[in-house]
Write a protein that holds these residues in place. Structure first.
Motif, mmCIF file in Angstrom:
data_model
loop_
_atom_site.group_PDB
_atom_site.id
_atom_site.type_symbol
_atom_site.label_atom_id
_atom_site.label_comp_id
_atom_site.label_asym_id
_atom_site.label_seq_id
_atom_site.Cartn_x
_atom_site.Cartn_y
_atom_site.Cartn_z
ATOM 1 N N SER A 1 0.849 -1.194 0.000
ATOM 2 C CA SER A 1 0.000 0.000 0.000
ATOM 3 C C SER A 1 0.882 1.241 0.000
ATOM 4 O O SER A 1 2.116 1.148 0.074
ATOM 5 C CB SER A 1 -0.932 0.005 1.215
ATOM 6 O OG SER A 1 -0.239 0.377 2.383
ATOM 7 N N GLU B 1 -6.576 1.088 3.518
ATOM 8 C CA GLU B 1 -5.272 1.179 2.871
ATOM 9 C C GLU B 1 -5.428 1.500 1.379
ATOM 10 O O GLU B 1 -6.331 0.999 0.719
ATOM 11 C CB GLU B 1 -4.505 -0.145 3.025
ATOM 12 C CG GLU B 1 -4.084 -0.459 4.441
ATOM 13 C CD GLU B 1 -2.971 0.440 4.942
ATOM 14 O OE1 GLU B 1 -2.191 0.960 4.116
ATOM 15 O OE2 GLU B 1 -2.883 0.626 6.175
ATOM 16 N N ILE C 1 -4.065 0.506 -1.729
ATOM 17 C CA ILE C 1 -3.255 -0.612 -2.210
ATOM 18 C C ILE C 1 -2.828 -0.360 -3.652
ATOM 19 O O ILE C 1 -3.653 -0.141 -4.538
ATOM 20 C CB ILE C 1 -4.025 -1.938 -2.088
ATOM 21 C CG1 ILE C 1 -4.311 -2.230 -0.604
ATOM 22 C CG2 ILE C 1 -3.229 -3.080 -2.714
ATOM 23 C CD1 ILE C 1 -5.177 -3.448 -0.369
#
Length: 250
Positions: free
Chosen positions: A103, A134, A136
């Protein structure tokens, strides 16, 4: 001015070590007015911890297999994203495989933490809810053999709509349409240089998009034959490729 983009693992970082000859060659390349950087499947935070082992700094970073690009000051030129829910679903489905998930700010793995493990770069997770929130950029998962990775490549592409690249026994998964070559395109536009001035070097199948970016792509004698067949040059080291570039430019 020439631009050299090098893969990291298996190319610049081999058997958990850096070749002193490669490090010296990079400095000579930069001193001659050229730019050196990495084009790798690693995230940015998988590279920066090695800075204290070098007395040079990269001039650019094409990371996450081309889905993220930064300049030498680590300003983002490109940052793509993969849906977090999709990644969580895949981790659940392929629960017998081990994932590395990259991430913007963190580096996760589903591998269990080993006793005495001091790797501060990686967060070991058991619950996919740890990925909530997050951003990513890419993820990879590992198979026992290259044949098994190949067998799952198309399946994962069809299920996810992502671009999937074979990296030895690993599948590197990134946003659709991204590759190490598209990352180079972003860099070339940013620098305002000709694509003909780009040189590359890598060791495996996920490097092919950059190796065939133009005629200036190199690989190694130890690389798979399919990769060697598509490279413009086959060399013994990064240092050898740099010396060839500098000699041709003199």
């Amino acid at each position: 001015m020439k631009i050299l983009a090098s893969d990291f693992d298996g190319t610049f970082y081999v058997d958990s070590a850096f070749d002193p000859a490669d490090l010296e060659a990079v400095k000579a390349f930069q001193k001659a007015g050229n730019l050196f950087g990495f084009c790798t499947g690693r995230p940015l935070n998988g590279i920066t911890p090695f800075f204290d082992q070098w007395d040079f700094r990269p001039d650019f970073y094409i990371v996450n297999t081309g889905s993220v690009v930064l300049d030498g000051e680590m300003h983002y030129l490109l940052q793509n994203r993969i849906d977090t829910g999709l990644v969580k679903d895949l981790v659940r489905e392929y629960k017998d495989e081990h994932f590395f998930i990259h991430s913007k700010d963190n580096y996760f793995t589903t591998l269990p933490k080993r006793p005495g493990d001091k790797d501060s770069m990686i967060t070991h997770i058991e619950d996919v809810r740890a990925l909530d929130g997050e951003w990513i950029n890419s993820f990879s998962f590992f198979f026992d053999t290259e044949q098994s990775a190949r067998a799952h490549k198309q399946e994962v592409e069809e299920k996810t709509g992502l671009s999937v690249y074979i990296n030895n026994t690993i599948l590197d998964c990134i946003p659709k349409g991204c590759s190490k070559a598209t990352g180079l395109d972003v860099l070339v536009r940013h620098l305002g240089v000709s694509a003909a001035d780009v040189y590359t070097i890598g060791d495996s199948f996920n490097d092919l998009p950059m190796i065939v970016y133009n005629e200036n792509g190199a690989t190694f004698h130890r690389s798979p034959q399919e990769v060697q067949a598509q490279a413009g040059a086959v060399v013994g080291s990064v240092a050898e490729w740099i010396h060839r570039i500098l000699e041709a430019d003199s």
